[in-house]
Design a protein around this motif. Structure first.
Motif, short mmCIF file in Angstrom:
data_model
loop_
_atom_site.label_atom_id
_atom_site.label_comp_id
_atom_site.label_asym_id
_atom_site.label_seq_id
_atom_site.Cartn_x
_atom_site.Cartn_y
_atom_site.Cartn_z
N GLY A 89 0.84 -1.28 0.14
CA GLY A 89 0.15 -0.16 -0.06
C GLY A 89 0.78 1.31 -0.03
N SER A 90 0.11 2.38 0.07
CA SER A 90 0.64 3.42 -0.15
C SER A 90 0.10 4.58 0.99
CB SER A 90 0.69 4.38 -1.47
OG SER A 90 0.88 3.45 -2.30
N ARG A 146 0.77 9.08 2.33
CA ARG A 146 1.45 10.18 2.00
C ARG A 146 1.60 11.11 3.52
NH1 ARG A 146 3.15 13.87 -2.18
NH2 ARG A 146 2.58 16.15 -1.75
N ARG A 155 11.26 3.65 -3.00
CA ARG A 155 9.92 3.27 -2.74
C ARG A 155 9.35 4.65 -2.14
NH1 ARG A 155 8.87 0.11 1.38
NH2 ARG A 155 10.94 0.44 2.27
N THR A 196 9.58 8.99 -1.71
CA THR A 196 9.83 10.36 -2.34
C THR A 196 9.64 11.56 -1.47
OG1 THR A 196 9.00 9.51 -4.51
CG2 THR A 196 9.53 11.65 -4.32
N GLN A 210 5.97 10.82 0.38
CA GLN A 210 5.28 9.89 -0.65
C GLN A 210 5.89 8.47 -0.40
OE1 GLN A 210 2.15 10.20 -1.94
NE2 GLN A 210 2.25 7.84 -2.14
N ASP A 249 5.45 4.50 -1.06
CA ASP A 249 4.85 3.64 -2.00
C ASP A 249 5.32 2.36 -1.66
OD1 ASP A 249 4.91 5.89 -4.45
OD2 ASP A 249 2.99 5.41 -3.24
N ASN A 250 4.84 1.16 -1.99
CA ASN A 250 5.21 -0.29 -2.01
C ASN A 250 5.67 -0.45 -0.30
OD1 ASN A 250 5.69 -2.93 -2.45
ND2 ASN A 250 7.64 -2.41 -3.23
#
Length: 123
Positions: A16-17, A19, A67, A69, A82, A84-85
């Motif tokens: 999942g992600s 932020r 993964r 940012t 951010q 991710d993964n």
């Protein structure tokens, strides 16, 4: 002194992600270094990512490279991460921190800290 407030944490399954956001107030200036750190239970606080305010150079720890940012808002008073993964090993309390001068991966060099936001990655 800089006051910092994080938001955006939560619980997601692996892959999942999320932020994360950090809003700074107080003595904000263009050369203020802001970065993300995290601390898992029983482990030391570690640097995750930061942006050098003068060069724009971004740092990522090896465990999150590719993964995560990191980015900074146009007003320099906000910082984002951010993610991710996401993996279970990313589970930790995530903190935003600020210091004057050059960025560093050492948490002991950062004077100002937010309260943290919890990230949990679990199926």
């Amino acid at each position: 002194q800089v006051r910092l407030m994080e938001s955006g944490g939560g619980s997601v399954p692996p892959g999942g992600s999320l932020r994360l956001s950090c809003v700074a107030s107080g003595h904000i200036y263009s050369t203020l270094c802001m970065g993300w750190f995290r601390q898992a239970p029983g482990k030391e606080r570690e640097g995750v990512a930061h942006i050098n305010p003068s060069s724009g150079y971004t740092y990522y720890s090896d465990s999150v490279k590719g993964r995560f940012t990191v980015s900074r808002g146009n007003t320099k008073a906000s910082l984002f991460l951010q993610m991710d993964n996401l993996k279970p090993e990313d589970t930790a309390m995530y903190y935003c921190a600020a210091r004057s001068g050059m960025c560093s991966t050492s948490p002991t060099l950062f004077a100002d800290w937010g309260q943290g936001t919890q990230v949990t990655v679990s199926s």
